[in-house]
Design a protein around this motif. Structure first.
Motif, mmCIF file in Angstrom:
data_model
loop_
_atom_site.group_PDB
_atom_site.id
_atom_site.type_symbol
_atom_site.label_atom_id
_atom_site.label_comp_id
_atom_site.label_asym_id
_atom_site.label_seq_id
_atom_site.Cartn_x
_atom_site.Cartn_y
_atom_site.Cartn_z
ATOM 1 N N UNK A 1 -29.975 29.671 20.035
ATOM 2 C CA UNK A 1 -30.769 29.505 18.822
ATOM 3 C C UNK A 1 -30.154 28.352 18.042
ATOM 4 N N UNK A 2 -30.940 27.352 17.688
ATOM 5 C CA UNK A 2 -30.391 26.123 17.107
ATOM 6 C C UNK A 2 -30.943 25.861 15.717
ATOM 7 N N UNK A 3 -30.029 25.473 14.821
ATOM 8 C CA UNK A 3 -30.412 24.989 13.490
ATOM 9 C C UNK A 3 -30.010 23.525 13.430
ATOM 10 N N UNK A 4 -30.981 22.672 13.201
ATOM 11 C CA UNK A 4 -30.762 21.232 13.199
ATOM 12 C C UNK A 4 -30.903 20.707 11.779
ATOM 13 N N UNK A 5 -29.869 20.005 11.277
ATOM 14 C CA UNK A 5 -29.887 19.416 9.934
ATOM 15 C C UNK A 5 -29.725 17.908 10.069
ATOM 16 N N UNK A 6 -30.557 17.169 9.365
ATOM 17 C CA UNK A 6 -30.403 15.718 9.308
ATOM 18 C C UNK A 6 -29.445 15.394 8.161
ATOM 19 N N UNK A 7 -28.267 14.912 8.492
ATOM 20 C CA UNK A 7 -27.269 14.575 7.481
ATOM 21 C C UNK A 7 -27.499 13.182 6.911
ATOM 22 N N UNK A 8 -28.045 12.292 7.746
ATOM 23 C CA UNK A 8 -28.291 10.932 7.293
ATOM 24 C C UNK A 8 -29.421 10.325 8.100
ATOM 25 N N UNK A 9 -30.277 9.539 7.441
ATOM 26 C CA UNK A 9 -31.353 8.837 8.126
ATOM 27 C C UNK A 9 -32.541 9.736 8.419
ATOM 28 N N UNK A 10 -33.182 9.487 9.547
ATOM 29 C CA UNK A 10 -34.349 10.281 9.953
ATOM 30 C C UNK A 10 -34.397 10.338 11.474
ATOM 31 N N UNK A 11 -35.168 11.297 12.003
ATOM 32 C CA UNK A 11 -35.228 11.496 13.445
ATOM 33 C C UNK A 11 -36.569 12.117 13.814
ATOM 34 N N UNK B 1 -33.363 17.466 5.649
ATOM 35 C CA UNK B 1 -34.324 18.395 6.240
ATOM 36 C C UNK B 1 -33.645 19.278 7.275
ATOM 37 N N UNK B 2 -34.188 20.486 7.452
ATOM 38 C CA UNK B 2 -33.671 21.453 8.418
ATOM 39 C C UNK B 2 -34.816 21.917 9.286
ATOM 40 N N UNK C 1 -26.078 19.923 14.657
ATOM 41 C CA UNK C 1 -26.754 20.989 15.396
ATOM 42 C C UNK C 1 -25.837 22.199 15.446
ATOM 43 N N UNK C 2 -26.301 23.305 14.900
ATOM 44 C CA UNK C 2 -25.562 24.560 14.974
ATOM 45 C C UNK C 2 -26.245 25.421 16.027
ATOM 46 N N UNK D 1 -27.889 25.988 3.524
ATOM 47 C CA UNK D 1 -26.931 24.914 3.786
ATOM 48 C C UNK D 1 -25.514 25.326 3.409
ATOM 49 N N UNK D 2 -25.390 26.166 2.390
ATOM 50 C CA UNK D 2 -24.059 26.627 1.993
ATOM 51 C C UNK D 2 -23.408 27.431 3.115
ATOM 52 N N UNK D 3 -24.187 28.332 3.729
ATOM 53 C CA UNK D 3 -23.635 29.121 4.844
ATOM 54 C C UNK D 3 -23.232 28.208 6.005
ATOM 55 N N UNK D 4 -24.095 27.230 6.316
ATOM 56 C CA UNK D 4 -23.809 26.323 7.430
ATOM 57 C C UNK D 4 -22.576 25.462 7.122
ATOM 58 N N UNK D 5 -22.489 24.970 5.887
ATOM 59 C CA UNK D 5 -21.336 24.149 5.499
ATOM 60 C C UNK D 5 -20.041 24.939 5.611
ATOM 61 N N UNK D 6 -20.068 26.198 5.215
ATOM 62 C CA UNK D 6 -18.862 27.024 5.307
ATOM 63 C C UNK D 6 -18.468 27.287 6.758
#
Length: 847
Positions: free
Chosen positions: A34-44, A59-60, A82-83, A121-126
């Motif tokens: 199961x994947x969580x995808x976050x764009x940290x910079x730019x676009x995709x 965006x997530x 990618x988590x 995002x807080x949970x993912x950052x931690x």
């Protein structure tokens, strides 16, 4: 799958991986996570099944297990996190998760409540922070955040149950894999869907519908994407025509290639390659270097990860230095009646400063006097004895060479005054002798080989004769003569070939020895990167052996990181001026060789000497520091004190010296740093404030001359009737920093880049002590002896006045405690050392 830039965190015991990467080409794949995808910079661009999305910064999107998805670069550069979580982790405690399929639409502030998104995002950052820091018990913390994350997804984001949706089967995945493999194997020719259908014994219409249904695009769209991928790779090389690239990539015609390429990249293939490679201006030469070295360039993750870490909710307890107790109390028992091992203070052999002319300045000399008075080094090494500013080499109007030794005498007389000898690096080339215009640093040191080797050797012989005539044979016989500086770094420090340097070394050695055979001559003064990653030292030793040149000492430079300059074409470096070269360095990937790099490099050098030479020359590390980059903010911190002590004790017996580069921040390889604590190399800052690193040497200087016992993090020595115990608590960089992320290293926070370690507790029991003793302890850590930390407490003042500087001078010393004890055979003491700290205990017998 892998990406061009990729950093993976996690291990087999955890149900997840965190992957920081950059997407540069089309990638179609699937996995059982199961994947969580976050764009940290730019676009995709992201395609999931039939749906196609463009994700922008912050965006997530959620991707369910075994969903076929594709990512590809948009117009912008991108950095993604990618988590990937094993769904069994959630299923084991919430069985319904097995049947859940989350909706795939991008999650952003437009479609979701901003607070919901921030909590996610807080949970993912931690999770990412914990994976990086690896605190004691961090896996439990990661697991707790994953559970909170799962609960939050279930209650705040849309999903459907499996029975309500079509599920892709294992058979479908096998079929898709076969289609992809066949396409990739035959990409260079004009393959068709009809051909693949026949090969797989399926009808054309069924296969066309199947691909569109499962992959989310037509077969032709998929084929175009992977053909364009191959074309982009070929365009980065300037050795094929556009027509050749079109057909090699499988396009049926040049026109179709041009049309599709412009549709996807907004440039024609020719324009794309021209922008990539063709410009000849200096700025574009630097850009060309960036493209040349590809994956050797750091991904600029710093700003992106700062945004992610901005979602961290850190409690005051977590934000403080970790003074929690470790898992074990280390018990060390020592019999002082046992025979000790002779102990030479080899780390005091060499200290360094920037260049010869700087040694004539009163502010540097004032710092040097105090360093010698308190610690007392034996030799000093520096650049540029032959630079034009030393005014040695002159040519009269009649064309006669005239030598002026005035500044050399002033410098060497000062050395004699403060009881230190010169370790003379023979650089740089006088302008009158240079063959090329190549220079280095702010002060323009000429890195050129000589235009006439005889003019160079005449200079060297005249210099040696003058030194002997002024200071005497016996004195000069104790000096060292090092031939050049880092000649393996072509067009950085040596504008010639390896073979030219070898010849240059031979002729210079012969010139020195012709004056006095007992003089100590050596080199090649190369970096640890060249030793570990090339055959340079092997070829140098082999050359000297074959030419009958006796090497009195091998000199080398060791830093924790190494710049991969070898990946850059020499012709490009040759075209860059000094400023462009210095600007290029931060762009080049830094390779860290591990926390034991100094020890391992010295072992490698010793082994190579044994293999190639039939004698053992001295080994001198003539440059060494916690970083090779002037301006690296770690230089001012308490970390460096522990780094110095750890490496000095670890390398006992492996080298004759470990020359710290440099003792002062008063140096000008680049312009002098503006801030009082700008990350300069020095043990002392530009205002004369002693850093924690200075006190690391101060504690080492108080050790005895006989080793009674030493271990991984301590040493016990003896001198006459006094005993010295020195212990330290060293922490290395965390994984993100080692992979190029410096986002956690800021002007006012310089301790978030290290692995977390608890307080170190050691109990020493010394047997064999009788009588009255004076016991003195010195505690060196962030609270005691770190002027940078005191400066932060003072408000990080810049342009400090005399009162503020005096205050910091007085308060920034190791904590000293004294007590008197009568001992009856045993002394026992327990010390607690915080991370980046050290403690010294001295027991002096009273009469």
């Amino acid at each position: 799958m892998s990406y061009k830039y990729e950093f993976v965190m996690g291990d087999e015991e955890l149900p997840l991986k965190a992957i920081i990467h950059s997407v540069n080409e089309f990638n179609l794949h699937w996995h059982n996570k199961f994947e969580i995808l976050i764009v940290l910079e730019g676009s995709v661009n992201v395609s999931i099944g039939k749906e196609n999305y463009v994700l922008y910064e912050e965006d997530v999107i959620l991707i369910n297990s075994n969903e076929i998805h594709a990512t590809s670069r948009n117009e912008d550069k991108n950095i993604l996190l990618a988590l990937q979580i094993d769904p069994e982790f959630y299923i084991s405690c919430y069985s319904k998760f097995k049947n859940m399929k989350f909706h795939n639409k991008p999650i952003n502030e437009k479609g979701y409540d901003g607070d919901n998104l921030n909590i996610l995002k807080q949970y993912i950052a931690n999770v990412v922070w914990c994976l990086n820091k690896k605190n004691n018990g961090y896996k439990l913390v990661v697991g707790s955040y994953l559970l909170l994350l799962g609960e939050y997804l279930i209650n705040n984001f849309k999903y459907a149950l499996l029975e309500d949706r079509d599920e892709i089967t294992d058979g479908d995945l096998i079929r898709i894999k076969n289609i992809i493999d066949y396409t990739n194997e035959n990409i260079g020719r004009n393959i068709t869907l009809k051909e693949i259908a026949e090969n797989m014994h399926l009808s054309y219409h069924f296969l066309s519908h199947f691909i569109k249904e499962k992959i989310g695009m037509s077969f032709q769209e998929y084929l175009n994407s992977i053909r364009l991928n191959k074309a982009v790779k070929l365009l980065s090389k300037d050795d094929q025509s556009i027509t050749s690239i079109a057909y090699a990539s499988g396009f049926p015609s040049v026109n179709s290639f041009n049309r599709l390429f412009k549709k996807y990249y907004n440039y024609s293939p020719s324009e794309y390659r021209d922008n990539l490679l063709s410009s000849k201006s200096k700025d574009d030469n630097v850009l060309q270097v960036n493209n040349e070295i590809g994956s050797y360039l750091e991904v600029d993750r710093n700003a992106a990860l700062k945004k992610l870490y901005g979602y961290l909710k850190v409690s005051p307890r977590e934000a403080k230095e970790d003074y929690s107790h470790g898992e074990d109390l280390k018990l060390i028992s020592i019999d002082l009646n046992q025979e000790g091992q002779d102990f030479s203070h080899y780390w005091k052999k060499i200290i360094t400063f920037g260049r010869a002319s700087e040694g004539l300045r009163s502010n540097l000399q004032g710092q040097f006097r105090e360093l010698q008075r308190e610690i007392g080094f034996e030799y000093v090494r520096f650049h540029g004895i032959f630079m034009d500013e030393m005014m040695i080499y002159n040519v009269s109007l009649e064309g006669k060479v005239e030598y002026n030794w005035s500044y050399v005498d002033n410098l060497f007389d000062f050395f004699k005054e403060i009881n230190i000898k010169p370790f003379i690096e023979l650089t740089f080339m006088p302008s009158e002798l240079k063959r090329t215009e190549d220079t280095i640093f702010f002060w323009k040191g000429n890195i050129s080989p000589p235009r006439d080797i005889n003019l160079w050797t005449d200079l060297v012989k005249a210099f040696v004769k003058h030194c002997i005539n002024r200071y005497g044979v016996k004195e000069v016989e104790t000096w060292y003569f090092e031939i050049w500086n880092e000649p393996e770094l072509k067009y950085v420090f040596w504008a010639g070939s390896d073979e030219e340097y070898f010849e240059f070394y031979k002729e210079t050695t012969k010139a020195i020895k012709s004056i006095l055979g007992k003089l100590k001559v050596g080199g090649p003064s190369i970096t640890h990167g060249a030793i570990l990653g090339s055959t340079y030292i092997d070829r140098f030793l082999d050359y000297c052996s074959k030419e009958g040149i006796v090497i009195d000492f091998i000199s080398l430079h060791i830093y924790p990181e190494y710049l991969l300059l070898d990946a850059i074409d020499e012709s490009i470096l040759e075209q860059l001026d000094d400023e462009d070269k210095l600007n290029l360095i931060p762009l080049v990937k830094k390779i860290y060789h591990g926390e034991n790099n100094t020890f391992n490099t010295l072992n490698t050098v010793n082994n190579k000497i044994l293999e190639i030479l039939n004698y053992k020359p001295e080994i001198h590390v003539t440059e060494w520091n916690a970083s090779s980059s002037n301006g690296n903010l770690i230089h001012d911190t308490s970390y460096v004190a522990a780094f110095i002590i750890k490496n000095v004790l670890q390398c006992i017996g492996n080298t004759n010296s470990l020359g710290y580069w440099t003792f002062t921040d008063l140096m000008e390889e680049q312009k002098l740093g503006i801030s009082s604590f700008h990350g300069g190399f020095g043990l002392i800052n530009k205002e004369g404030l002693k850093k924690a690193s200075y006190y690391g040497y101060y504690l080492l200087s108080k050790l005895g001359d006989s080793i009674i016992k030493r271990g991984e993090d301590y040493i016990v020595t003896k001198k006459d009737d006094s005993i010295q115990i020195l212990a330290y608590n060293y922490a290395f960089f965390d994984e993100l920093f080692l992979h190029g992320d410096v986002s956690a290293l800021t002007h006012k926070d310089r301790y978030s880049i290290y692995e977390n370690k608890p307080l170190k507790e050691i109990e020493f029991t010394l047997n064999g002590l009788e009588g009255d003793y004076k016991i003195t302890s010195y505690k060196l850590n962030r609270e005691h002896g770190s002027v940078y930390d005191e400066w932060i407490k003072l408000g990080a003042q810049e342009n400090m006045n005399f009162e503020e500087i005096s205050y910091l001078q007085g308060i920034s010393k190791p904590k000293m405690e004294i007590r008197e004890l009568e001992l009856y055979g045993e002394y026992r003491d327990k010390i607690n050392i915080p991370v980046h700290g050290a403690e010294l205990i001295i027991l002096e017998k009273r009469i």
